[in-house]
Design an enzyme around this catalytic site. Sequence first.
Site, PDB file in Angstrom:
ATOM      1  N   THR A  49      51.409  48.595  13.153  1.00 29.71           N
ATOM      2  CA  THR A  49      50.239  48.432  14.082  1.00 29.71           C
ATOM      3  C   THR A  49      49.065  48.758  13.291  1.00 29.71           C
ATOM      4  O   THR A  49      49.090  49.656  12.479  1.00 29.71           O
ATOM      5  CB  THR A  49      50.375  49.280  15.311  1.00 29.71           C
ATOM      6  OG1 THR A  49      51.361  48.759  16.290  1.00 29.71           O
ATOM      7  CG2 THR A  49      49.112  49.334  16.226  1.00 29.71           C
TER       8      THR A  49
ATOM      9  N   ARG B 142      57.482  42.575  27.267  1.00 31.02           N
ATOM     10  CA  ARG B 142      56.937  43.862  27.119  1.00 31.02           C
ATOM     11  C   ARG B 142      55.533  44.078  26.575  1.00 31.02           C
ATOM     12  O   ARG B 142      55.290  43.254  25.444  1.00 31.02           O
ATOM     13  CB  ARG B 142      58.127  44.619  26.184  1.00 31.02           C
ATOM     14  CG  ARG B 142      57.668  45.892  25.661  1.00 31.02           C
ATOM     15  CD  ARG B 142      57.126  46.037  24.362  1.00 31.02           C
ATOM     16  NE  ARG B 142      56.784  47.437  23.965  1.00 31.02           N
ATOM     17  CZ  ARG B 142      56.220  47.968  22.985  1.00 31.02           C
ATOM     18  NH1 ARG B 142      55.436  46.967  22.385  1.00 31.02           N
ATOM     19  NH2 ARG B 142      55.955  49.098  22.826  1.00 31.02           N
TER      20      ARG B 142
ATOM     21  N   GLY C 274      53.040  47.030  24.885  1.00 27.82           N
ATOM     22  CA  GLY C 274      52.755  48.416  24.604  1.00 27.82           C
ATOM     23  C   GLY C 274      51.520  48.972  24.742  1.00 27.82           C
ATOM     24  O   GLY C 274      50.646  48.570  25.588  1.00 27.82           O
ATOM     25  N   ASP C 275      51.185  50.249  23.932  1.00 29.92           N
ATOM     26  CA  ASP C 275      49.836  50.821  24.142  1.00 29.92           C
ATOM     27  C   ASP C 275      48.629  50.222  23.528  1.00 29.92           C
ATOM     28  O   ASP C 275      47.504  50.500  24.150  1.00 29.92           O
ATOM     29  CB  ASP C 275      50.058  52.029  23.579  1.00 29.92           C
ATOM     30  CG  ASP C 275      50.284  52.170  21.968  1.00 29.92           C
ATOM     31  OD1 ASP C 275      51.155  51.460  21.587  1.00 29.92           O
ATOM     32  OD2 ASP C 275      49.378  53.054  21.469  1.00 29.92           O
TER      33      ASP C 275
ATOM     34  N   THR D  92      49.142  54.284  16.919  1.00 29.10           N
ATOM     35  CA  THR D  92      50.076  53.602  16.599  1.00 29.10           C
ATOM     36  C   THR D  92      51.447  54.391  16.892  1.00 29.10           C
ATOM     37  O   THR D  92      51.385  55.466  16.463  1.00 29.10           O
ATOM     38  CB  THR D  92      49.854  53.268  15.110  1.00 29.10           C
ATOM     39  OG1 THR D  92      51.005  52.616  14.577  1.00 29.10           O
ATOM     40  CG2 THR D  92      49.425  54.607  14.370  1.00 29.10           C
ATOM     41  N   GLY D  93      52.441  53.722  17.130  1.00 29.51           N
ATOM     42  CA  GLY D  93      53.630  54.345  17.266  1.00 29.51           C
ATOM     43  C   GLY D  93      54.524  53.740  18.600  1.00 29.51           C
ATOM     44  O   GLY D  93      54.332  52.431  18.679  1.00 29.51           O
ATOM     45  N   THR D  94      55.651  54.633  19.014  1.00 32.97           N
ATOM     46  CA  THR D  94      56.259  54.030  20.207  1.00 32.97           C
ATOM     47  C   THR D  94      55.467  53.815  21.468  1.00 32.97           C
ATOM     48  O   THR D  94      55.033  55.024  21.980  1.00 32.97           O
ATOM     49  CB  THR D  94      57.472  54.894  20.275  1.00 32.97           C
ATOM     50  OG1 THR D  94      57.106  56.346  20.346  1.00 32.97           O
ATOM     51  CG2 THR D  94      58.592  54.670  19.310  1.00 32.97           C
ATOM     52  N   GLY D  95      54.885  52.618  21.685  1.00 30.93           N
ATOM     53  CA  GLY D  95      54.013  52.651  22.549  1.00 30.93           C
ATOM     54  C   GLY D  95      54.191  52.966  24.143  1.00 30.93           C
ATOM     55  O   GLY D  95      53.254  53.519  24.826  1.00 30.93           O
TER      56      GLY D  95
END
Length: 326
Positions: free
Chosen positions: A191, A219, A221-222, A242-245
Amino acid sequence: MKAMIAILCMAPLGAPLQAAGNWQLAIHGGAGVVDPGSLTPAMDAAYRASLNRALEAGAAVLSKGGASLDAVEAAVRTLEDDPLFNAGKGSVFTAEGRNELDASIMDGSNRKAGAVAGVTRTRNPVSLARAVMEKSTHVMLTGLGADAFSVQQGLEQVEPEYFRTEERWQQYLQWRDKRTSLLDRTHAYGTVGAVALDQAGHLAAATSTGGLTGKRWGRVGDSPIIGAGTYAEDGVCAVSATGTGEFFIRASAARQVRDRIAWHRESVKSAADNTIKDIGGLGGDGGLIAMDARGRVAFAMNSPGMYRGSVGATQPAHTAIYASEK
Ligand code: GLY
């Protein structure tokens, strides 16, 4: 001097803190499992060169007195066009083998925001997010509607194949064979995002992503969620995550940084670190970049690396990849 500090501390939220001639830009290209030694020297150099190009694009705007909103858009467009990152060209594939892109942008001067999710044909989703903010009465558009709005606004359209890279396709095939969990942390990087302070004291933030390999059922994400992946407010801070949303949404990550600074008077560094700690407590991993009203930058992560960089009126461009780097 003391009086000036007191006045600055009492500046009302939402008001720019004037910083004559000062400007600052920070960017990220995603956090994840990137340990020292996991990249070849050539790949390490390629990532740093790409980050420097994005810093140059944003700095070209800010150094001439341009707006932070233009700077974050320019920096993120550069990263979207770069196949190394999971945004725009080079995005990861959904479970159906498609590319569905998310992006958002926020103007700290008026807290206007725009976002898109699941778009498939716009070359630069961050510019579509900006068009949503400036040319519609909405904040977020999704899927076919967002694609149609993009055409109507005259943004550059590409065939879906434009986003495909062989490396991402091979990652997708590996995922399809193994049916790796959607939240497998090895898929969490790439991201991109930017935060900036301009010479007028205005903050802005933008984030763009292809999401997670193997995502399905629409899906999101954030990254396109204002307050999760992106937030900006003059006088307080600008944030891109950034990361596992899923975890960043549950933690209201970007807004949490803002609230820690505005309500708890934490420094930007402490607010960024504590927010990542909170996300880690939920089981999430990744990182974020945050900038306060005076352009002080914080990089926070709980993953082994995050592609990142910063540049400012008085600071030459600097890039870093591994968590252990300054
Ligand atoms: N942080 C990007 C995503 O979860 O989609």
